[in-house]
Design an enzyme around this catalytic site. Sequence first.
Site, PDB file in Angstrom:
ATOM      1  N   GLU A  95      -5.310  -5.327  10.536  1.00 11.28           N
ATOM      2  CA  GLU A  95      -4.458  -4.275  10.826  1.00 11.28           C
ATOM      3  C   GLU A  95      -4.634  -3.462  12.018  1.00 11.28           C
ATOM      4  O   GLU A  95      -5.400  -2.243  11.944  1.00 11.28           O
ATOM      5  CB  GLU A  95      -4.253  -3.185   9.538  1.00 11.28           C
ATOM      6  CG  GLU A  95      -4.081  -3.951   8.199  1.00 11.28           C
ATOM      7  CD  GLU A  95      -3.519  -2.754   7.206  1.00 11.28           C
ATOM      8  OE1 GLU A  95      -2.499  -3.105   6.927  1.00 11.28           O
ATOM      9  OE2 GLU A  95      -3.983  -1.855   7.006  1.00 11.28           O
TER      10      GLU A  95
ATOM     11  N   SER B 184       3.378  -2.449  10.339  1.00 12.64           N
ATOM     12  CA  SER B 184       5.041  -2.492  10.565  1.00 12.64           C
ATOM     13  C   SER B 184       5.636  -3.909  10.268  1.00 12.64           C
ATOM     14  O   SER B 184       6.540  -4.287  10.810  1.00 12.64           O
ATOM     15  CB  SER B 184       5.257  -2.310  11.980  1.00 12.64           C
ATOM     16  OG  SER B 184       4.856  -0.693  12.284  1.00 12.64           O
TER      17      SER B 184
ATOM     18  N   GLY C 178       2.557   2.127  10.793  1.00 13.90           N
ATOM     19  CA  GLY C 178       3.575   3.102  10.411  1.00 13.90           C
ATOM     20  C   GLY C 178       4.304   3.476  11.849  1.00 13.90           C
ATOM     21  O   GLY C 178       4.829   4.552  11.847  1.00 13.90           O
TER      22      GLY C 178
ATOM     23  N   ASN D  75       0.913  -1.163  -0.027  1.00 11.34           N
ATOM     24  CA  ASN D  75      -0.109   0.065   0.163  1.00 11.34           C
ATOM     25  C   ASN D  75       1.041   1.024   0.160  1.00 11.34           C
ATOM     26  O   ASN D  75       1.557   1.536   1.062  1.00 11.34           O
ATOM     27  CB  ASN D  75      -0.956   0.014   1.145  1.00 11.34           C
ATOM     28  CG  ASN D  75      -1.705   1.376   1.306  1.00 11.34           C
ATOM     29  OD1 ASN D  75      -1.833   2.009   0.530  1.00 11.34           O
ATOM     30  ND2 ASN D  75      -2.195   1.655   2.794  1.00 11.34           N
ATOM     31  N   TRP D  76       1.104   1.977  -1.133  1.00  6.38           N
ATOM     32  CA  TRP D  76       1.745   3.088  -1.230  1.00  6.38           C
ATOM     33  C   TRP D  76       1.191   4.220  -0.665  1.00  6.38           C
ATOM     34  O   TRP D  76       1.833   5.286  -0.343  1.00  6.38           O
ATOM     35  CB  TRP D  76       2.175   3.447  -2.849  1.00  6.38           C
ATOM     36  CG  TRP D  76       3.306   2.265  -3.173  1.00  6.38           C
ATOM     37  CD1 TRP D  76       3.700   1.214  -2.727  1.00  6.38           C
ATOM     38  CD2 TRP D  76       4.126   2.707  -4.609  1.00  6.38           C
ATOM     39  NE1 TRP D  76       4.660   0.687  -3.596  1.00  6.38           N
ATOM     40  CE2 TRP D  76       4.905   1.368  -4.543  1.00  6.38           C
ATOM     41  CE3 TRP D  76       3.903   3.584  -5.547  1.00  6.38           C
ATOM     42  CZ2 TRP D  76       5.807   1.334  -5.634  1.00  6.38           C
ATOM     43  CZ3 TRP D  76       4.932   3.413  -6.516  1.00  6.38           C
ATOM     44  CH2 TRP D  76       5.567   2.304  -6.610  1.00  6.38           C
ATOM     45  N   LYS D  77       0.010   4.226  -0.157  1.00  6.29           N
ATOM     46  CA  LYS D  77      -0.505   5.584   0.234  1.00  6.29           C
ATOM     47  C   LYS D  77      -0.381   6.763  -0.628  1.00  6.29           C
ATOM     48  O   LYS D  77      -0.512   6.521  -1.847  1.00  6.29           O
ATOM     49  CB  LYS D  77      -0.254   5.769   1.821  1.00  6.29           C
ATOM     50  CG  LYS D  77      -0.337   4.278   2.574  1.00  6.29           C
ATOM     51  CD  LYS D  77       0.094   4.739   3.992  1.00  6.29           C
ATOM     52  CE  LYS D  77       0.202   3.245   4.940  1.00  6.29           C
ATOM     53  NZ  LYS D  77       0.224   3.568   6.177  1.00  6.29           N
TER      54      LYS D  77
ATOM     55  N   GLU E 274      -6.668   4.446   7.885  1.00  5.95           N
ATOM     56  CA  GLU E 274      -6.698   5.817   7.804  1.00  5.95           C
ATOM     57  C   GLU E 274      -7.787   6.418   6.857  1.00  5.95           C
ATOM     58  O   GLU E 274      -8.199   7.652   7.237  1.00  5.95           O
ATOM     59  CB  GLU E 274      -5.467   5.971   6.767  1.00  5.95           C
ATOM     60  CG  GLU E 274      -4.084   5.958   7.587  1.00  5.95           C
ATOM     61  CD  GLU E 274      -2.894   5.485   6.921  1.00  5.95           C
ATOM     62  OE1 GLU E 274      -2.967   5.448   5.809  1.00  5.95           O
ATOM     63  OE2 GLU E 274      -1.979   4.796   7.548  1.00  5.95           O
TER      64      GLU E 274
ATOM     65  N   HIS F 233      -9.265   0.785   4.967  1.00  6.25           N
ATOM     66  CA  HIS F 233      -8.281   1.076   5.750  1.00  6.25           C
ATOM     67  C   HIS F 233      -8.491   1.984   7.000  1.00  6.25           C
ATOM     68  O   HIS F 233      -9.152   2.902   6.721  1.00  6.25           O
ATOM     69  CB  HIS F 233      -7.170   1.601   4.535  1.00  6.25           C
ATOM     70  CG  HIS F 233      -5.405   1.759   5.314  1.00  6.25           C
ATOM     71  ND1 HIS F 233      -5.271   2.607   6.219  1.00  6.25           N
ATOM     72  CD2 HIS F 233      -4.755   0.834   5.166  1.00  6.25           C
ATOM     73  CE1 HIS F 233      -3.877   2.245   6.605  1.00  6.25           C
ATOM     74  NE2 HIS F 233      -3.786   1.253   5.862  1.00  6.25           N
TER      75      HIS F 233
ATOM     76  N   GLY G  78       2.940  -1.199   4.254  1.00  4.36           N
ATOM     77  CA  GLY G  78       2.969   0.266   3.734  1.00  4.36           C
ATOM     78  C   GLY G  78       4.279   0.948   3.502  1.00  4.36           C
ATOM     79  O   GLY G  78       4.792   0.396   2.467  1.00  4.36           O
ATOM     80  N   GLY G  79       4.859   1.311   4.438  1.00  2.00           N
ATOM     81  CA  GLY G  79       6.351   1.854   4.421  1.00  2.00           C
ATOM     82  C   GLY G  79       7.306   0.823   3.754  1.00  2.00           C
ATOM     83  O   GLY G  79       7.959   1.500   2.654  1.00  2.00           O
TER      84      GLY G  79
HETATM   85  C1  PEP Z   1      -0.698   0.081   5.996  1.00  2.00           C
HETATM   86  O1  PEP Z   1      -0.750   1.323   6.113  1.00  2.00           O
HETATM   87  O2  PEP Z   1      -1.497  -0.693   5.402  1.00  2.00           O
HETATM   88  C2  PEP Z   1       0.447  -0.526   6.715  1.00  2.00           C
HETATM   89  C3  PEP Z   1       0.534  -1.800   7.337  1.00  2.00           C
HETATM   90  O3  PEP Z   1       1.698   0.442   6.985  1.00  2.00           O
HETATM   91  P1  PEP Z   1       2.981   0.154   7.618  1.00  2.00           P
HETATM   92  O4  PEP Z   1       3.560  -1.115   6.796  1.00  2.00           O
HETATM   93  O5  PEP Z   1       3.717   1.279   7.145  1.00  2.00           O
HETATM   94  O6  PEP Z   1       2.735  -0.065   9.011  1.00  2.00           O
END
Ligand code: PEP
Length: 247
Positions: free
Chosen positions: A163, A207, A169, A9-11, A95, A93, A228-229
Amino acid sequence: MRRKLAAGNWKMNGLAASLAEVEALAKAHPAPRSEVLICPPATLIAQMAWKAKGGPVMVGGQDCHPEASGAHTGDIAAAMLKDAGASHVILGHSERRADHGETDAVVRAKAEAAHAAGLVAVICLGETEAQRDAGTTLDVIGSQLRGSVPAGATAANTVIAYEPVWAIGTGRTPTLAQIAEVHDFLRADLATRLAGAADVRLLYGGSVKPSNAAEIFATSNVDGALVGGASLKAAEFGAILAALDAA
Ligand code: PEP
């Protein structure tokens, strides 16, 4: 047998130059055992789908509107994502639930729209830290699952991503026992309501990185990750994919 899935997920990250990461990922992992999905910002979907054509990387959206078309400035319909080359869409998600007030009912309506357009819905669920501290994690997850997943969900058109909000994050992750508890609960709860629930993929997200991927992928009922990241760079995401392939 559930095929594993590594989803990125590049957000709100990525410009045209970032497409080089997808080419590097496909070059380093031309035939992974697991499925690989990247969900870039909407502006990159068509270009990424074109660049990824014929390779292992599938492309997805990060949201869609519940309606098929209409006066909804700034929104994107599921059929538009499909038309641009997407095969999947992330929905619910945390967010979006927090920033845009998305309720379970809204997420369910979006999932129905995604299914109608022929997209796989990656439906996200997760408790806040306060909810975990209050001991209500499974109540929250159960209620989100029942409210967000439409009756027409199948293993072919739906993936569930657990999640924990407090792990996204932050560099913090639940213990493996905590992940297993939620994933086992999700599997059992789905089995009471969906035919073929045993084949629905359950992803862990929050994470995930190369250093913790292997132990997370060895955990009960974890069929992959939503990342994500660590999905932004081919080297890091590729290492997570390799750990999934080895699991
Ligand atoms: C996400 O936003 O779906 C996610 C899992 O982010 P991260 O891996 O950066 O915690």
